[in-house]
Design a protein around this motif. Structure first.
Motif, PDB file in Angstrom:
ATOM      1  N   GLU A  25       2.391   8.073 -12.225  1.00 41.53           N
ATOM      2  CA  GLU A  25       2.854   6.681 -12.155  1.00 41.53           C
ATOM      3  C   GLU A  25       2.911   6.202 -10.707  1.00 41.53           C
ATOM      4  O   GLU A  25       2.911   7.004  -9.781  1.00 41.53           O
ATOM      5  CB  GLU A  25       4.259   6.561 -12.767  1.00 41.53           C
ATOM      6  N   GLU A  26       3.032   4.908 -10.548  1.00 37.22           N
ATOM      7  CA  GLU A  26       3.187   4.343  -9.207  1.00 37.22           C
ATOM      8  C   GLU A  26       4.570   4.683  -8.658  1.00 37.22           C
ATOM      9  O   GLU A  26       5.546   4.747  -9.399  1.00 37.22           O
ATOM     10  CB  GLU A  26       3.031   2.816  -9.261  1.00 37.22           C
ATOM     11  N   LEU A  27       4.629   4.940  -7.366  1.00 37.08           N
ATOM     12  CA  LEU A  27       5.891   5.146  -6.669  1.00 37.08           C
ATOM     13  C   LEU A  27       5.875   4.261  -5.437  1.00 37.08           C
ATOM     14  O   LEU A  27       4.988   4.387  -4.592  1.00 37.08           O
ATOM     15  CB  LEU A  27       6.062   6.612  -6.257  1.00 37.08           C
ATOM     16  N   GLU A  28       6.840   3.349  -5.367  1.00 38.31           N
ATOM     17  CA  GLU A  28       6.999   2.515  -4.179  1.00 38.31           C
ATOM     18  C   GLU A  28       8.087   3.137  -3.337  1.00 38.31           C
ATOM     19  O   GLU A  28       9.151   3.485  -3.843  1.00 38.31           O
ATOM     20  CB  GLU A  28       7.351   1.086  -4.586  1.00 38.31           C
ATOM     21  N   ALA A  29       7.799   3.290  -2.041  1.00 40.63           N
ATOM     22  CA  ALA A  29       8.702   4.028  -1.165  1.00 40.63           C
ATOM     23  C   ALA A  29       8.593   3.488   0.249  1.00 40.63           C
ATOM     24  O   ALA A  29       7.869   2.530   0.511  1.00 40.63           O
ATOM     25  CB  ALA A  29       8.325   5.509  -1.206  1.00 40.63           C
ATOM     26  N   VAL A  30       9.329   4.129   1.147  1.00 43.69           N
ATOM     27  CA  VAL A  30       9.133   3.939   2.583  1.00 43.69           C
ATOM     28  C   VAL A  30       8.854   5.317   3.154  1.00 43.69           C
ATOM     29  O   VAL A  30       9.341   6.331   2.654  1.00 43.69           O
ATOM     30  CB  VAL A  30      10.337   3.274   3.296  1.00 43.69           C
ATOM     31  N   ASP A  31       8.044   5.345   4.216  1.00 48.54           N
ATOM     32  CA  ASP A  31       7.715   6.625   4.831  1.00 48.54           C
ATOM     33  C   ASP A  31       8.652   6.925   5.991  1.00 48.54           C
ATOM     34  O   ASP A  31       9.614   6.187   6.245  1.00 48.54           O
ATOM     35  CB  ASP A  31       6.240   6.667   5.241  1.00 48.54           C
ATOM     36  N   GLN A  32       8.366   7.977   6.708  1.00 46.84           N
ATOM     37  CA  GLN A  32       9.204   8.432   7.824  1.00 46.84           C
ATOM     38  C   GLN A  32       9.302   7.388   8.932  1.00 46.84           C
ATOM     39  O   GLN A  32      10.232   7.408   9.716  1.00 46.84           O
ATOM     40  CB  GLN A  32       8.694   9.762   8.383  1.00 46.84           C
ATOM     41  N   ASP A  33       8.369   6.447   8.981  1.00 47.41           N
ATOM     42  CA  ASP A  33       8.409   5.378   9.980  1.00 47.41           C
ATOM     43  C   ASP A  33       9.130   4.133   9.476  1.00 47.41           C
ATOM     44  O   ASP A  33       9.245   3.151  10.202  1.00 47.41           O
ATOM     45  CB  ASP A  33       6.984   4.990  10.404  1.00 47.41           C
ATOM     46  N   GLY A  34       9.569   4.165   8.213  1.00 50.09           N
ATOM     47  CA  GLY A  34      10.231   3.011   7.623  1.00 50.09           C
ATOM     48  C   GLY A  34       9.250   1.994   7.056  1.00 50.09           C
ATOM     49  O   GLY A  34       9.655   0.918   6.623  1.00 50.09           O
ATOM     50  N   ASP A  35       7.957   2.342   7.029  1.00 49.50           N
ATOM     51  CA  ASP A  35       6.943   1.436   6.491  1.00 49.50           C
ATOM     52  C   ASP A  35       6.878   1.555   4.975  1.00 49.50           C
ATOM     53  O   ASP A  35       6.923   2.667   4.430  1.00 49.50           O
ATOM     54  CB  ASP A  35       5.560   1.771   7.074  1.00 49.50           C
ATOM     55  N   LYS A  36       6.755   0.408   4.304  1.00 49.02           N
ATOM     56  CA  LYS A  36       6.612   0.416   2.845  1.00 49.02           C
ATOM     57  C   LYS A  36       5.245   0.981   2.479  1.00 49.02           C
ATOM     58  O   LYS A  36       4.230   0.620   3.078  1.00 49.02           O
ATOM     59  CB  LYS A  36       6.753  -0.997   2.280  1.00 49.02           C
ATOM     60  N   VAL A  37       5.246   1.888   1.518  1.00 43.29           N
ATOM     61  CA  VAL A  37       4.005   2.485   1.024  1.00 43.29           C
ATOM     62  C   VAL A  37       4.064   2.609  -0.488  1.00 43.29           C
ATOM     63  O   VAL A  37       5.146   2.617  -1.075  1.00 43.29           O
ATOM     64  CB  VAL A  37       3.731   3.881   1.641  1.00 43.29           C
ATOM     65  N   ARG A  38       2.909   2.708  -1.063  1.00 46.86           N
ATOM     66  CA  ARG A  38       2.775   2.993  -2.489  1.00 46.86           C
ATOM     67  C   ARG A  38       1.985   4.292  -2.587  1.00 46.86           C
ATOM     68  O   ARG A  38       1.019   4.481  -1.847  1.00 46.86           O
ATOM     69  CB  ARG A  38       2.045   1.862  -3.191  1.00 46.86           C
ATOM     70  N   LEU A  39       2.379   5.143  -3.487  1.00 49.20           N
ATOM     71  CA  LEU A  39       1.675   6.411  -3.645  1.00 49.20           C
ATOM     72  C   LEU A  39       0.192   6.168  -3.925  1.00 49.20           C
ATOM     73  O   LEU A  39      -0.669   6.870  -3.403  1.00 49.20           O
ATOM     74  CB  LEU A  39       2.315   7.259  -4.750  1.00 49.20           C
TER      75      LEU A  39
END
Length: 185
Positions: A25-39
């Motif tokens: 499934e899709e996962l919306e998150a933020v990475d170690q830099d605080g940037d929004k990412v989607r898997l």
């Protein structure tokens, strides 16, 4: 006729040869830099190797992350770094802020060019995501700051399908993982 035979040897057919076939499934998150990412963005035109961690883990997470760092080096040595993205997914988003993940990942010399550490969702979201998309447990231990979670490295093909899992804590099968990546490449 040869063209028809060769066309049948695409990546989809290769993916069918793996032991698992679970749509992630899709996962919306933020990475170690605080940037929004989607898997799905990290998985776009790349193979993903994922694991589940949390930074105040008292048992398996440190060796798993050290082993993922070793895998990252072996992927580079094999010349596959441009086709693989490593993803460490926190199952403790309340504690694991981007800053915390950065501090944690730097201890392992993570190369962020193809390794992301994710947080920024609710605990309920990540537990459901792990249960459904990776067929693995993820839950807080009652009365503790520790979590039950998978100790595997998970292989996700470019199609966004979970294809295989490997031991991530003690003696990961690096050669097998590299061969599987090469098979998908």
């Amino acid at each position: 006729m040869l063209a028809a035979v060769l066309a049948g040897c695409g990546k989809e057919n290769v993916e069918e040869s793996f032991p698992m076939s679970v749509e992630v499934e899709e996962l919306e998150a933020v990475d170690q830099d605080g940037d929004k990412v989607r898997l799905s963005e990290l998985n776009e035109d790349k193979i993903v190797i994922a694991d589940f961690i949390f930074t105040n883990c008292e048992t398996v997470c440190l060796p798993m992350t050290a082993n993922m760092a070793e895998l990252q080096e072996k992927i580079k040595e094999a010349g596959l770094q441009d086709s693989v993205h490593l993803v460490s997914i926190s199952i403790d988003p309340e504690e694991d802020t981007p800053e915390t993940l950065t501090e944690y990942s730097k201890r392992h010399n993570a190369d962020y060019s193809n390794w992301s550490f994710l947080t920024g969702y609710s605990r309920e979201e990540i537990e459901s995501f792990a249960n459904v998309s990776f067929k693995t447990p993820a839950a807080k231990v009652e009365g503790s700051n520790q979590f039950v979670h998978a100790t595997s490295f998970f292989l996700v093909g470019e199609s966004g399908t979970l294809l295989n899992k490997y031991e991530g804590v003690s003696d990961p099968p690096y050669e097998e993982i590299i061969k599987d990546i090469q098979k998908l490449n």
